[in-house]
Design an enzyme around this catalytic site. Structure first.
Site, PDB file in Angstrom:
ATOM      1  N   MET A   1      30.923  38.749  42.765  1.00 49.54           N
ATOM      2  CA  MET A   1      31.908  38.974  41.324  1.00 49.54           C
ATOM      3  C   MET A   1      33.014  39.852  41.661  1.00 49.54           C
ATOM      4  O   MET A   1      32.908  40.591  42.899  1.00 49.54           O
ATOM      5  CB  MET A   1      31.037  39.588  40.270  1.00 49.54           C
ATOM      6  CG  MET A   1      29.866  38.805  39.814  1.00 49.54           C
ATOM      7  SD  MET A   1      30.483  37.583  38.793  1.00 49.54           S
ATOM      8  CE  MET A   1      30.305  38.234  37.173  1.00 49.54           C
ATOM      9  N   CYS A   2      33.941  39.975  40.935  1.00 56.94           N
ATOM     10  CA  CYS A   2      35.040  40.792  41.365  1.00 56.94           C
ATOM     11  C   CYS A   2      35.303  41.842  40.350  1.00 56.94           C
ATOM     12  O   CYS A   2      34.361  42.053  39.391  1.00 56.94           O
ATOM     13  CB  CYS A   2      36.546  39.753  41.031  1.00 56.94           C
ATOM     14  SG  CYS A   2      36.177  38.038  41.724  1.00 56.94           S
ATOM     15  N   GLN A   3      36.437  42.780  40.462  1.00 53.11           N
ATOM     16  CA  GLN A   3      36.615  43.713  39.375  1.00 53.11           C
ATOM     17  C   GLN A   3      38.110  43.736  39.055  1.00 53.11           C
ATOM     18  O   GLN A   3      38.921  43.443  39.739  1.00 53.11           O
ATOM     19  CB  GLN A   3      36.133  44.984  40.051  1.00 53.11           C
ATOM     20  CG  GLN A   3      34.637  45.128  40.393  1.00 53.11           C
ATOM     21  CD  GLN A   3      34.160  46.630  40.173  1.00 53.11           C
ATOM     22  OE1 GLN A   3      34.774  47.588  39.509  1.00 53.11           O
ATOM     23  NE2 GLN A   3      32.995  46.875  40.498  1.00 53.11           N
ATOM     24  N   ASN A 105      37.203  37.907  36.123  1.00 48.06           N
ATOM     25  CA  ASN A 105      36.098  38.187  36.797  1.00 48.06           C
ATOM     26  C   ASN A 105      34.937  37.455  36.276  1.00 48.06           C
ATOM     27  O   ASN A 105      34.957  37.393  35.011  1.00 48.06           O
ATOM     28  CB  ASN A 105      35.988  39.723  36.678  1.00 48.06           C
ATOM     29  CG  ASN A 105      34.498  40.220  36.549  1.00 48.06           C
ATOM     30  OD1 ASN A 105      33.918  40.224  35.463  1.00 48.06           O
ATOM     31  ND2 ASN A 105      33.838  40.364  37.655  1.00 48.06           N
TER      32      ASN A 105
END
Lengths: 251, 251
Positions: A1-3, A105
């Site tokens: 996952m990203c932020q 995200n």
């Protein structure tokens, strides 16, 4: 996952403090970073397929205080799409003579909307596909640039359609407002007079906002996980769409 | 007037040497600068409304060797449009799922084509208007991304229409080829094995390309005025359109 990290302010503000804490998280989220700054109608987009913790571009962003009223940043941990520049958020498109900036995200599974109009993905991410679809649907819903309230109504109808396919935390800005949609994790804080001190969660760094602001300044920060220890962060709810104008949540 | 610099190579090459000489010219052309690097299908665009001789962004570009096979750079001396980020070249748009990068040197008088399709200018320059018009006409002429040869034929039909309105030196790239159109001043050089030494016109700096290349490398540099003293620069003719692929002029 990203932020994700976004900023909306009523006056041009630099993001050096927040970006420093945010970039520290790039040791884990190392598959590229990007940050877009609106300056008037123009956009500066800095992207790098390197980690924000080592990229010379991120180093410049941390040391050069670019002042802006709308900023969207993203650090990537790849889920769909290879680690390539064309898959690095934020993405930018032009619609109605304005630039639009988008970062996502999450992970959308089997989201392949028909893209028959003027917006096509360049890379191979679910995120850019979702952005192109949002732009296409906004272009269909309005003949020319509508009010922020009208755009918010349309986005509130569109976001759940993509969100049925998975996690759809996103930030979108056109330099007039910052929209934030929460599927799972997004938090925001509104800073205004009287300003206090804040200490980063991720790095031993504090700031006294009172020394760098005027009483009229208002700044909203939206981020995946709270950046500071001593501020009243609000957790957004799943399915919630917020819009920030002049440093304040207006919905 | 502004100045243009473009590079097309058969292998990812950095532009630090040429950009250093080019940026030196920004002492006169001080109303902003921009440089776009293709990396695969992705683009990194660095723009600043400050002069390339003082901008921290230009400083980073001079010291960080970003390797690319297609680069377009521009230093601006404003003719039409205020000194604002949204008026800073190169401009970027997406068409057929590819990014397109455009920079212009010159001045188009009374060029107000009907822009009814998906490409609208964000800023107020004749240059961005001409770019949006080129994109619109390319989109009308071809259903999906055509070959470089077909694109060149279409561009050779379009360029004279805008050029009737004034000076239309431009560079355009989609990451597959670099197109250069000359109204008044454009020069190019093709560097290939055996590589020699070159000395910048604008700064006391030399390079021996033989030490930084392999025998298979080919690089074409296109620029408003020759950058080096000891290379065989070719002056383009008014009305001439060249296309560079793999470091070589193919038309």
């Amino acid at each position: 996952m990203c932020q994700l990290l976004g900023m909306n302010a009523n006056t041009a503000t630099d993001l050096v403090f927040s970006f420093t804490g945010f970039a520290r998280r790039a040791e884990e989220h190392k598959d590229g970073f990007g940050i877009a700054f609106f300056e008037g109608a123009g956009v500066r987009l800095f992207v790098d397929a390197q980690s924000a913790s080592t990229s010379p571009v991120a180093q410049m962003v941390r040391s050069y205080p670019i002042r802006s009223s709308h900023i969207v940043a993203h650090i990537r941990k790849a889920t769909q799409g290879a680690v390539l520049l064309e898959n690095t958020h934020p993405f930018v498109r032009e619609l109605w003579g304005r630039y639009w900036v988008f970062a996502h995200n999450g992970n959308l599974v089997d989201f392949h909307p028909r893209l028959h109009a003027a917006f096509r993905p360049v890379g191979s991410t679910d995120s850019e596909r979702a952005f192109c679809w949002l732009m296409q649907e906004l272009a269909k819903a309005h003949a020319s640039v509508p009010s922020v309230a009208e755009l918010t109504t349309t986005l509130a109808e569109l976001a759940p359609i993509a969100a049925r396919h998975g996690t759809f935390n996103f930030m979108l800005s056109n330099g007039q407002a910052l929209w934030a949609h929460c599927s799972t994790h997004l938090h925001y804080v509104e800073r205004q007079h009287p300003f206090g001190r804040a200490k980063l969660q991720d790095e031993d760094m504090s700031i006294d906002f009172a020394t760098v602001t005027t009483p009229d300044d208002r700044v909203a920060i939206v981020v995946t996980e709270p950046l500071t220890q001593d501020e009243p962060w609000t957790a957004m709810k799943p399915g919630e769409l917020k819009v920030f104008v002049d440093g304040k949540a207006v919905r």
